[in-house]
Design a protein around this motif. Structure first.
Motif, PDB file in Angstrom:
ATOM      1  N   ILE A  52      -0.721   6.049 -12.395  1.00 54.40           N
ATOM      2  CA  ILE A  52       0.600   5.859 -12.995  1.00 54.40           C
ATOM      3  C   ILE A  52       1.476   7.083 -12.773  1.00 54.40           C
ATOM      4  CG2 ILE A  52       1.838   5.529 -15.170  1.00 54.40           C
ATOM      5  CD1 ILE A  52      -0.532   3.805 -16.103  1.00 54.40           C
ATOM      6  N   ILE A  53       0.902   8.282 -12.871  1.00 57.58           N
ATOM      7  CA  ILE A  53       1.666   9.497 -12.590  1.00 57.58           C
ATOM      8  C   ILE A  53       2.182   9.476 -11.149  1.00 57.58           C
ATOM      9  CG2 ILE A  53       1.488  12.003 -12.281  1.00 57.58           C
ATOM     10  CD1 ILE A  53      -0.421  12.012 -14.709  1.00 57.58           C
ATOM     11  N   ASP A  54       1.326   9.052 -10.235  1.00 59.15           N
ATOM     12  CA  ASP A  54       1.740   8.911  -8.840  1.00 59.15           C
ATOM     13  C   ASP A  54       2.880   7.890  -8.730  1.00 59.15           C
ATOM     14  OD1 ASP A  54       1.097   9.049  -5.768  1.00 59.15           O
ATOM     15  OD2 ASP A  54       0.993   6.913  -6.253  1.00 59.15           O
ATOM     16  N   PHE A  55       2.780   6.799  -9.476  1.00 57.81           N
ATOM     17  CA  PHE A  55       3.823   5.764  -9.481  1.00 57.81           C
ATOM     18  C   PHE A  55       5.142   6.319 -10.001  1.00 57.81           C
ATOM     19  CE2 PHE A  55       5.753   2.069 -11.834  1.00 57.81           C
ATOM     20  CZ  PHE A  55       6.109   1.322 -10.722  1.00 57.81           C
ATOM     21  N   ALA A 106       0.850  -1.192   0.000  1.00 56.97           N
ATOM     22  CA  ALA A 106       0.000   0.000   0.000  1.00 56.97           C
ATOM     23  C   ALA A 106       0.884   1.239   0.000  1.00 56.97           C
ATOM     24  CB  ALA A 106      -0.912  -0.012   1.223  1.00 56.97           C
ATOM     25  N   VAL A 107       0.662   2.137  -0.964  1.00 57.11           N
ATOM     26  CA  VAL A 107       1.556   3.290  -1.115  1.00 57.11           C
ATOM     27  C   VAL A 107       0.833   4.634  -1.079  1.00 57.11           C
ATOM     28  CG1 VAL A 107       3.366   2.043  -2.350  1.00 57.11           C
ATOM     29  CG2 VAL A 107       1.449   3.001  -3.632  1.00 57.11           C
ATOM     30  N   GLY A 108      -0.485   4.635  -0.887  1.00 59.10           N
ATOM     31  CA  GLY A 108      -1.199   5.910  -0.820  1.00 59.10           C
ATOM     32  C   GLY A 108      -2.509   5.866  -1.584  1.00 59.10           C
ATOM     33  N   ALA A 109      -2.997   7.036  -1.933  1.00 57.00           N
ATOM     34  CA  ALA A 109      -4.284   7.126  -2.636  1.00 57.00           C
ATOM     35  C   ALA A 109      -4.304   8.364  -3.516  1.00 57.00           C
ATOM     36  CB  ALA A 109      -5.435   7.172  -1.636  1.00 57.00           C
ATOM     37  N   PHE A 121      -7.171   3.654  -3.886  1.00 60.02           N
ATOM     38  CA  PHE A 121      -6.050   3.255  -3.046  1.00 60.02           C
ATOM     39  C   PHE A 121      -5.023   2.549  -3.932  1.00 60.02           C
ATOM     40  CE2 PHE A 121      -9.654   3.560  -0.141  1.00 60.02           C
ATOM     41  CZ  PHE A 121      -9.114   4.397   0.837  1.00 60.02           C
ATOM     42  N   CYS A 122      -3.787   3.040  -3.892  1.00 58.86           N
ATOM     43  CA  CYS A 122      -2.749   2.573  -4.807  1.00 58.86           C
ATOM     44  C   CYS A 122      -1.854   1.534  -4.129  1.00 58.86           C
ATOM     45  CB  CYS A 122      -1.889   3.748  -5.267  1.00 58.86           C
ATOM     46  SG  CYS A 122      -2.830   5.131  -5.954  1.00 58.86           S
TER      47      CYS A 122
END
Length: 306
Positions: A300-303, A229-232, A250-251
């Motif tokens: 994907i941008i968050d990634f 879990a890395v955020g949202a 939720f990412c």
């Protein structure tokens, strides 16, 4: 949003050029590509104040959703379930139902959504109930058919998994991409994450990730358990009928061995592609078919930033 997008794009430029690609071919974003990334963000977020044109769906003094004039006019045929306050543009349950248990409200709303479906106002019926809450983790006020969530403008939650592969030097080099079935009621044939799904009532986020990993990509539990879990990310946008989509995703990140091959198992995905990160970035913000489903671009941008 414009200022935020500029900062976001600059962060991507700095971070991905340092470690998100193989050393032989650094991943660098041009100004044109950063403009497309800003476009991806902007088109998933309405301008401030846009929700004022919608009717408020209020329950127990909380705004739980928003509906269009078109839908509000249809709801007037259910006076025993929903009270229409035309002078205030407010929709609410009658006082007799205000303190009803969520199971009673769920049944009442099922009557409403079933009729709206038969009349053509709800498309892509899923037979999947999602909790209606003002914030994640609360006790549900009631449950609502997933396809009806944008029609009532209620906040919906889901999970998306970035399934990635590292190169031999340890850099993130490839991302697994799903191709949505052409029979899907929403975004048919578009690119998607390896695993993604709505968050149903009664199970945890991780339980949902494990379920979706199995159902959508046949990822064995020993691999799926490594999902981190890395955020949202959240957004407010509209569908083709101007209904409000208020979603929180939720990412999760999942590193997969290059030898692993995902396999579709529930008919929602036609197949999977293992694509170089350069290819993924080139696809972001464009409408060139096949393009990514819009909310996938945000994840994907968050990634990329991370």
């Amino acid at each position: 949003l414009s200022a935020f997008a500029t900062v976001l794009s600059m962060s991507i430029l700095f971070k991905v050029s340092r470690g998100m690609a193989t050393s032989a071919r650094p991943l660098v974003l041009t100004s044109d590509k950063m403009s497309l990334l800003r476009r991806s963000i902007d088109r998933q977020n309405l301008a401030p104040g846009s929700v004022t044109q919608y009717w408020k769906f209020i329950h127990r003094n909380c705004v739980v959703g928003y509906v269009t004039d078109r839908i509000a006019s249809q709801l007037s045929q259910f006076p025993e379930i929903l009270e229409i306050q035309r002078n205030k543009n407010i929709l609410k349950f009658p006082n007799t139902m205000e303190n009803a248990p969520h199971c009673d409200l769920t049944q009442a709303m099922a009557v409403v959504t079933s009729k709206l479906r038969s009349d053509g106002f709800i498309e892509g019926w899923r037979d999947e109930l999602l909790p209606v809450v003002t914030s994640y983790g609360q006790t549900p006020l009631f449950l609502l058919e997933r396809a009806a969530c944008p029609v009532f403008g209620v906040k919906a939650y889901g999970v998306h998994v970035n399934g990635y592969v590292r190169s031999t030097n340890g850099d993130v080099s490839k991302l697994w991409v799903g191709i949505r079935s052409k029979t899907k009621s929403t975004y048919p044939g578009m690119l998607d994450h390896i695993v993604a799904g709505g968050q149903p009532h009664g199970i945890s986020l991780m339980e949902n990730v494990l379920k979706e990993c199995d159902e959508e990509a046949s990822i064995p539990i020993n691999l799926a358990m490594n999902s981190l879990a890395v955020g949202a990310v959240s957004y407010t946008t509209t569908d083709s009928k101007e209904n409000l989509k208020r979603d929180v995703i939720f990412c999760f990140d999942l590193e997969l061995p290059e030898s692993f091959q995902p396999t579709p198992s529930d008919g929602e995905v036609e197949g999977f592609l293992l694509k170089d990160m350069h290819w993924v970035v080139e696809k972001l913000g464009t409408d060139i078919s096949p393009a990514f489903k819009p909310n996938c671009e945000l994840v994907i941008i968050d990634f990329l930033i991370r």
